[in-house]
Design an enzyme around this catalytic site. Structure first.
Site, mmCIF file in Angstrom:
data_model
loop_
_atom_site.group_PDB
_atom_site.id
_atom_site.type_symbol
_atom_site.label_atom_id
_atom_site.label_comp_id
_atom_site.label_asym_id
_atom_site.label_seq_id
_atom_site.Cartn_x
_atom_site.Cartn_y
_atom_site.Cartn_z
ATOM 1 N N ARG A 104 0.822 -1.257 -0.174
ATOM 2 C CA ARG A 104 0.046 0.068 -0.100
ATOM 3 C C ARG A 104 0.787 1.162 0.068
ATOM 4 N NH1 ARG A 104 -5.259 1.327 3.762
ATOM 5 N NH2 ARG A 104 -3.783 1.329 5.461
ATOM 6 N N THR A 108 -0.806 7.627 -1.223
ATOM 7 C CA THR A 108 -2.186 7.558 -1.921
ATOM 8 C C THR A 108 -3.001 6.419 -1.364
ATOM 9 O OG1 THR A 108 -1.331 5.701 -3.490
ATOM 10 C CG2 THR A 108 -1.047 7.984 -4.040
ATOM 11 N N ASP A 200 -4.037 -9.497 12.545
ATOM 12 C CA ASP A 200 -3.422 -9.565 11.355
ATOM 13 C C ASP A 200 -3.074 -10.736 10.915
ATOM 14 O OD1 ASP A 200 -1.197 -7.438 9.459
ATOM 15 O OD2 ASP A 200 -0.886 -9.418 9.598
ATOM 16 N N ASP A 203 0.822 -11.625 10.327
ATOM 17 C CA ASP A 203 1.532 -11.676 11.620
ATOM 18 C C ASP A 203 1.140 -12.964 12.365
ATOM 19 O OD1 ASP A 203 2.989 -9.602 11.064
ATOM 20 O OD2 ASP A 203 1.659 -8.266 12.256
HETATM 21 N N1 URA Z 1 -5.596 -7.733 6.985
HETATM 22 C C1 URA Z 1 -5.417 -8.455 8.112
HETATM 23 O O1 URA Z 1 -4.568 -9.392 8.170
HETATM 24 N N2 URA Z 1 -6.478 -8.363 9.093
HETATM 25 C C2 URA Z 1 -7.502 -7.516 9.030
HETATM 26 O O2 URA Z 1 -8.138 -7.390 9.979
HETATM 27 C C3 URA Z 1 -7.553 -6.815 7.934
HETATM 28 C C4 URA Z 1 -6.646 -6.845 6.726
#
Ligand code: URA
Length: 209
Positions: A104, A108, A200, A203
């Protein structure tokens, strides 16, 4: 919701609940994701075209059902898509595999491509795009734009969790792409995480936090 299939199988839901728990360790999380992706793959391949082939069983000749024509390509959106890939490959070991890398842009907030490698003859294949989290839908749309540019015509999107915002964005941009997920969660929070979600996904599966 248009074009959305929620897999409410008890095994999927039970495993998903374990994955959501914040104390579930990385090794369990990864194992559960592998098991769920196998079950989701079963659902995403449910309506593949079939034909018959004449075979000989030890007893007699038989016109037996078999998959028809189009071959499969699995495309993982890096890096979290790789967590779904292993389980889907357990079920469909002969599928070809591609990768789309997107990050990302800080200014932007738009996804930018850094890697793109997909199997040849994409237009002849059913392309299953893999990303565990359909959050804003921006990376999913960008990945599918790239796949269509590369010739893909029949695309499906497989995720573990979807947010209503992401489903809307993807449906609007690509109404021809069905979405298969284990859960439609409530909404995104202010930093784009799915609520209640599981945090995440990258992670949690790679133990990077
Ligand atoms: N990406 C992730 O890993 N978790 C989320 O909640 C949103 C995007």
């Amino acid at each position: 919701m248009q074009n959305l299939k929620i897999v409410d199988h008890p095994l999927v839901q039970h495993k998903l609940t374990k994955m959501r728990k914040k104390d579930t360790p990385t090794n369990h999380f990864r194992q559960l994701l592998r098991e769920i992706s196998l079950l989701l793959a079963y659902e995403i391949t449910r309506n593949l075209d079939m034909t018959t082939v004449n075979i000989e069983t030890p007893i007699e000749n038989f016109e037996a059902p078999t998959l028809d024509g189009k071959k499969l390509a699995l495309v993982s959106i890096l890096r979290a898509g790789n967590g779904l890939l292993d389980g889907v490959l357990d079920l469909i070991p002969s599928a070809r595999v591609g990768y789309v890398g997107l990050y990302r842009d800080e200014k932007t907030l738009e996804p930018v491509q850094y890697y793109f490698k997909v199997p040849n003859e994409l237009s002849e294949r059913v392309v299953i795009t893999l990303d565990p989290m359909l959050a804003t839908g921006n990376s999913a749309c960008a990945a599918i734009d790239l796949l269509k540019k590369a010739g893909a015509k029949t695309i499906r999107f497989l995720c573990l969790l979807a947010a209503p915002e992401g489903v809307k964005t993807l449906n609007e941009a690509h109404p021809d792409v069905p979405i298969i997920t284990a859960s439609l969660d409530r909404q995104l929070n202010e930093i784009g995480y799915i609520m209640p979600g599981l945090g995440d996904a990258g992670d949690r599966m790679f133990g990077t936090k």
